[in-house]
Design an enzyme around this catalytic site. Structure first.
Site, PDB file in Angstrom:
ATOM      1  N   THR A  39       0.833  -1.203   0.000  1.00  0.00           N
ATOM      2  CA  THR A  39       0.000   0.000   0.000  1.00  0.00           C
ATOM      3  C   THR A  39       0.867   1.252   0.000  1.00  0.00           C
ATOM      4  O   THR A  39       0.584   2.226  -0.712  1.00  0.00           O
ATOM      5  CB  THR A  39      -0.936   0.007   1.212  1.00  0.00           C
ATOM      6  OG1 THR A  39      -1.807  -1.124   1.131  1.00  0.00           O
ATOM      7  CG2 THR A  39      -1.763   1.270   1.275  1.00  0.00           C
ATOM      8  N   HIS A  42       2.204   1.798  -3.539  1.00  0.00           N
ATOM      9  CA  HIS A  42       1.187   2.313  -4.462  1.00  0.00           C
ATOM     10  C   HIS A  42       0.872   3.779  -4.171  1.00  0.00           C
ATOM     11  O   HIS A  42       0.698   4.583  -5.097  1.00  0.00           O
ATOM     12  CB  HIS A  42      -0.081   1.470  -4.358  1.00  0.00           C
ATOM     13  CG  HIS A  42       0.061   0.090  -4.921  1.00  0.00           C
ATOM     14  ND1 HIS A  42       0.469  -0.130  -6.219  1.00  0.00           N
ATOM     15  CD2 HIS A  42      -0.139  -1.130  -4.359  1.00  0.00           C
ATOM     16  CE1 HIS A  42       0.502  -1.444  -6.444  1.00  0.00           C
ATOM     17  NE2 HIS A  42       0.148  -2.058  -5.330  1.00  0.00           N
TER      18      HIS A  42
END
Length: 331
Positions: A39, A42
């Site tokens: 996460t 990203h």
């Protein structure tokens, strides 16, 4: 104090920011280690539509408790090593009041909506801290991915003898493997990266395989997995995990993805397949696993990088996915 600030996609730098100003109910933690997860990568690359810049990232945090709220009379003590639970539900919406807090409609997380741990210090609501006595800061930071695994296993509603298929041998898939194997479950792990397959085998997987639609059928003599975990966050992973789920089985989606999952209705009606998602973590259970499996936990650490070179930490994690399980940023 120093803080790493992501100012635009692919751009992060160390800045001098004001020291934490804790409010009522807040504690202050000196950060000892922060894990970078998928996460984070990203968000750093601007690949999440809900990411706003500037942003202070870092939600896998271990450190030393240095300040407690005025009047606090709980079990925590200044000087303790703590693991930080970054998931903060509102406690007021209907899901929260029904006990379904991971579905909170006003869910916030440190390192996403709130300033994260890529800094010298972090302010945290005291109820988000968990004593990690006997663990290092690095081990305490790794409690967070193990907490995600603990939630996924809770959502799986495991029974004795269940055979588990894990699609994706990244940190979450490997944490599921360690935890499930410690409970005595047979686990198959599928991942395209040979090094991750080898590590999964070392960590207790009964079978490892490159992505292969026949692998689970062969392993289970055509019966399919009792529980399949999708931990890759990819469309092929979703499709493979659904295909791996046998009649009466349960598919637990834990990989974060923006893809649709198409489930044929006969699989739900006639085969009794159940599909659930798993979000956020269960920290007490994860602390037990990390404390009991410290040697296994240590295998997750691919590289430690000082905060001063935080850009290098992100660059390495992005450029070398085949070599990296977890890059940790330390002081």
């Amino acid at each position: 104090m120093r803080a790493a600030v992501t100012t635009a996609p692919g751009t992060i730098a160390i800045e001098q920011v004001p020291d934490p100003d804790p409010g009522p109910g807040d504690a202050v933690v000196v950060v000892g280690a922060v894990g970078l997860c998928g996460t984070d990568l990203h968000m750093f690359l601007g690949e999440r539509h809900d990411t706003g810049f500037p942003l202070r990232q870092g939600h896998e945090v271990g450190g030393t408790l240095v300040e407690l709220p005025h009047g606090y009379d709980g079990p925590l003590q200044v000087g303790q090593t703590v693991a930080v639970d970054p998931a903060i539900p509102c406690g007021r919406c209907r899901p929260c009041t029904r006990g379904a807090w991971p579905a909170c409609t006003a869910f916030r997380a440190l390192g996403v909506a709130l300033p994260g741990g890529l800094a010298d210090r972090i302010v945290v609501p005291v109820e988000q801290l968990h004593a990690a006595d006997g663990l290092t800061a690095v081990e305490a930071a790794l409690v967070e991915p193990f907490s995600i695994a603990a939630m996924a296993l809770a959502r799986a509603e495991l029974r004795g003898g269940d055979r588990l298929a894990v699609v994706g041998g990244g940190p979450i898939g490997l944490a599921i493997t360690v935890t499930a194997a410690a409970r005595g479950h047979a686990v198959l792990v599928s991942d395209p990266v040979a090094a991750r397959r080898a590590l999964a085998a070392e960590l207790g997987a009964d079978r490892v395989t490159a992505p292969d639609p026949e692998a689970v059928a062969d392993w289970t003599r055509g019966e399919g997995a009792d529980v399949a975990f999708e931990a890759s966050g990819t469309r092929p992973g979703l499709e493979a995990a659904l295909a791996a789920t046998g009649p009466g089985g349960r598919l637990v989606v834990v990989g974060v993805a923006a893809h649709d999952l198409v489930v044929p209705v006969p699989r739900l009606l006639f085969e009794g397949v159940t599909v659930v998602g798993a979000r956020a973590g269960l920290f007490p259970e994860a602390l037990d696993v990390v404390t009991a499996r410290r040697a296994a936990t240590a295998r997750f650490v691919s590289r430690e990088v000082p905060l001063a070179d935080v850009a290098g930490a992100f660059d390495h994690a992005i450029a070398h996915p085949e070599d990296v399980v977890k890059v940790l940023v330390t002081p």
